[in-house]
Motif scaffolding. Structure first.
Motif, PDB file in Angstrom:
ATOM      1  N   TYR A   4      32.357  45.496  58.492  1.00 41.67           N
ATOM      2  CA  TYR A   4      31.744  44.440  57.674  1.00 41.67           C
ATOM      3  C   TYR A   4      32.686  44.025  56.549  1.00 41.67           C
ATOM      4  N   LYS A   5      32.697  42.725  56.282  1.00 40.39           N
ATOM      5  CA  LYS A   5      33.471  42.165  55.177  1.00 40.39           C
ATOM      6  C   LYS A   5      32.546  42.086  53.964  1.00 40.39           C
ATOM      7  N   LEU A   6      32.791  42.932  52.995  1.00 39.50           N
ATOM      8  CA  LEU A   6      31.939  43.019  51.809  1.00 39.50           C
ATOM      9  C   LEU A   6      32.591  42.277  50.658  1.00 39.50           C
ATOM     10  N   GLU A   7      31.984  41.194  50.230  1.00 40.46           N
ATOM     11  CA  GLU A   7      32.500  40.439  49.084  1.00 40.46           C
ATOM     12  C   GLU A   7      31.792  40.909  47.826  1.00 40.46           C
ATOM     13  N   TYR A   8      32.500  41.714  47.009  1.00 39.24           N
ATOM     14  CA  TYR A   8      31.948  42.206  45.750  1.00 39.24           C
ATOM     15  C   TYR A   8      32.106  41.108  44.693  1.00 39.24           C
ATOM     16  N   ILE A   9      31.006  40.705  44.092  1.00 34.87           N
ATOM     17  CA  ILE A   9      30.968  39.557  43.174  1.00 34.87           C
ATOM     18  C   ILE A   9      30.473  40.031  41.817  1.00 34.87           C
ATOM     19  N   TRP A  10      31.146  39.587  40.746  1.00 37.40           N
ATOM     20  CA  TRP A  10      30.740  39.991  39.402  1.00 37.40           C
ATOM     21  C   TRP A  10      31.065  38.898  38.396  1.00 37.40           C
ATOM     22  N   LEU A  11      30.603  39.102  37.154  1.00 28.84           N
ATOM     23  CA  LEU A  11      30.866  38.194  36.046  1.00 28.84           C
ATOM     24  C   LEU A  11      31.926  38.806  35.153  1.00 28.84           C
ATOM     25  N   ASP A  12      32.934  38.005  34.809  1.00 23.08           N
ATOM     26  CA  ASP A  12      34.030  38.524  34.005  1.00 23.08           C
ATOM     27  C   ASP A  12      33.698  38.516  32.515  1.00 23.08           C
ATOM     28  N   GLY A  13      34.697  38.766  31.682  1.00 21.15           N
ATOM     29  CA  GLY A  13      34.478  38.901  30.246  1.00 21.15           C
ATOM     30  C   GLY A  13      34.838  37.682  29.426  1.00 21.15           C
ATOM     31  N   TYR A  14      35.063  36.552  30.064  1.00 20.31           N
ATOM     32  CA  TYR A  14      35.390  35.343  29.312  1.00 20.31           C
ATOM     33  C   TYR A  14      34.188  34.866  28.509  1.00 20.31           C
ATOM     34  N   THR A  15      34.456  34.311  27.340  1.00 16.82           N
ATOM     35  CA  THR A  15      33.408  33.778  26.485  1.00 16.82           C
ATOM     36  C   THR A  15      33.754  32.337  26.106  1.00 16.82           C
ATOM     37  N   PRO A  16      32.773  31.488  25.796  1.00 15.18           N
ATOM     38  CA  PRO A  16      31.343  31.800  25.772  1.00 15.18           C
ATOM     39  C   PRO A  16      30.672  31.775  27.141  1.00 15.18           C
ATOM     40  N   VAL A  17      31.424  31.426  28.184  1.00 14.90           N
ATOM     41  CA  VAL A  17      30.846  31.346  29.526  1.00 14.90           C
ATOM     42  C   VAL A  17      31.639  32.228  30.482  1.00 14.90           C
ATOM     43  N   PRO A  18      31.013  33.225  31.097  1.00 17.20           N
ATOM     44  CA  PRO A  18      31.743  34.063  32.046  1.00 17.20           C
ATOM     45  C   PRO A  18      32.043  33.314  33.339  1.00 17.20           C
ATOM     46  N   ASN A  19      33.078  33.767  34.024  1.00 15.51           N
ATOM     47  CA  ASN A  19      33.431  33.228  35.337  1.00 15.51           C
ATOM     48  C   ASN A  19      32.969  34.185  36.422  1.00 15.51           C
ATOM     49  N   LEU A  20      32.665  33.629  37.588  1.00 19.55           N
ATOM     50  CA  LEU A  20      32.388  34.453  38.751  1.00 19.55           C
ATOM     51  C   LEU A  20      33.707  34.938  39.344  1.00 19.55           C
ATOM     52  N   ARG A  21      33.730  36.185  39.743  1.00 14.45           N
ATOM     53  CA  ARG A  21      34.894  36.787  40.393  1.00 14.45           C
ATOM     54  C   ARG A  21      34.451  37.430  41.705  1.00 14.45           C
ATOM     55  N   GLY A  22      35.396  37.608  42.630  1.00  9.14           N
ATOM     56  CA  GLY A  22      35.043  38.256  43.881  1.00  9.14           C
ATOM     57  C   GLY A  22      36.263  38.821  44.583  1.00  9.14           C
ATOM     58  N   LYS A  23      36.086  39.958  45.247  1.00  8.52           N
ATOM     59  CA  LYS A  23      37.136  40.508  46.100  1.00  8.52           C
ATOM     60  C   LYS A  23      36.482  41.233  47.268  1.00  8.52           C
ATOM     61  N   THR A  24      37.250  41.352  48.352  1.00 11.78           N
ATOM     62  CA  THR A  24      36.706  41.825  49.623  1.00 11.78           C
ATOM     63  C   THR A  24      37.219  43.205  49.980  1.00 11.78           C
ATOM     64  N   GLN A  25      36.314  44.035  50.488  1.00 11.66           N
ATOM     65  CA  GLN A  25      36.734  45.272  51.137  1.00 11.66           C
ATOM     66  C   GLN A  25      36.041  45.372  52.493  1.00 11.66           C
TER      67      GLN A  25
END
Length: 346
Positions: A4-25
């Protein structure tokens, strides 16, 4: 076993608006993985404004998993960011501190602009298109173009295939502006699905060479609408008991907490909440039946049903973090005692 291709998605530390990030394992499972089967995974926090280079380890903790409609044997894994111990929430992890209530229902109306070559999709190279008027819920190439319709339809299909409770789409008031709606039972669940829907939209637009502009007033102080993320909300008590006295006490609490709400409803809201374009001024609180120029719009159905049902907070903007928005609404609601709580106190 299947890879399975697992796309781990999270919110980064940018302010005032975080960005979506993602990487695959890639991991092997006998069937589509459950949340409990998904491992913690580290990442370089110094590249996402979440750590210093000399101590850059951060950890992704899976908190929700969805089928990935764009990949064969793919999974979208929503994650919280944790400290290296994998237990302590990172300071940027707003999900971990949300005031959650499974009985609270939220419907978010996400407005946004399609952008290409530094301007809203459909705008001429110089100047502006025809004034606002025919674009809202419009049809036809001159109103909505072609590629935008293709994207929003594909995004709708992807959200539904992922199990996200996408409830609708429409072209919005300004040229190149659109909206989609996400509904969830439980504040954390609703916010998770909004972030995942945003991720799917942004990823989808990569192949069209189009960006999503979430800024709440990208065209500045002009006669063009900004973008909101209106938050429709209810609690079990508001749906089943309600009452005029409770409603009026609730509105008084919202007025008292005006600045606490504005603080988390998205940056630059003073540029959007000007009192024009169906908005209330950012520094004043108001409510009204079917009033789109109020801070909180009260549906006719709410009043007819003895002040029971849902309410719409129109102040959150398109850049807002749904975790913080939902949590602040519930914090204010919690200040108002129900009839049962009043009886106990008496």
């Amino acid at each position: 076993m299947t890879k399975y291709k697992l796309e781990y998605i999270w919110l980064d530390g940018y302010t005032p608006v975080p960005n979506l990030r993602g990487k695959t394992q890639i991991k092997e499972f006998e069937s589509f993985p459950t949340l409990e089967q998904l491992p913690l995974w580290g990442f370089d926090g110094s590249s996402t404004m979440q750590a210093e280079g000399h101590s850059s380890d951060c950890v992704l903790k899976p908190v929700a998993v969805y089928p990935d409609p764009a990949r064969v044997n793919g999974a979208l894994v929503m994650c919280e960011v944790m400290m290296p111990d994998g237990v302590t929430p990172h300071s940027t992890n707003k999900r971990a501190t949300i005031l959650d209530d499974e009985g609270a229902w939220f419907g978010f109306e996400q407005e946004y602009f399609f952008y290409k070559n530094g301007r809203p999709l459909g705008f001429p190279a110089e100047g502006y298109p025809a004034p606002q008027g025919t674009y809202y819920t419009g049809v036809g190439y001159s109103n909505v173009g072609s590629v935008a319709r293709q994207i929003v339809e594909e995004h709708l299909d992807q959200c539904l295939a992922a199990g996200i409770n996408h409830e609708g789409i429409n072209a919005e008031v300004a040229k190149g502006q659109w909206e989609f709606q996400i509904f969830g039972k439980g504040s954390r669940k609703a916010a998770d699905e909004m972030w995942m829907a945003r991720y799917l939209l942004q990823r989808l637009c990569e192949k069209y060479e189009i960006d999503i502009e979430y800024h709440c007033k990208p065209l500045g102080d002009t006669d063009w609408n900004g973008s909101g993320m209106h938050a429709n909300f209810s609690t079990e008590y508001l749906r089943t008991v309600g009452g005029k006295d409770y409603f009026e006490a609730l509105m008084a609490a919202f007025e008292k907490n005006l600045m606490d709400h504005i603080a988390v409803y998205g940056p630059d809201n003073d540029k959007r909440l000007t009192g024009k374009h169906e908005t209330a001024p950012w520094n004043k609180f108001s409510y009204g039946v079917a009033d789109r120029g109020a801070s909180i719009r009260v549906p006719h159905s709410f009043v007819k049903n003895d002040y029971k049902g849902y309410l719409e907070d129109r102040r959150p903007n398109s850049q807002g973090d749904p975790y913080q928005i939902a949590s602040q609404i519930l914090k204010t609601v919690a200040e108002v005692p129900t009839s049962a709580e009043k009886a106990v106190a008496a």
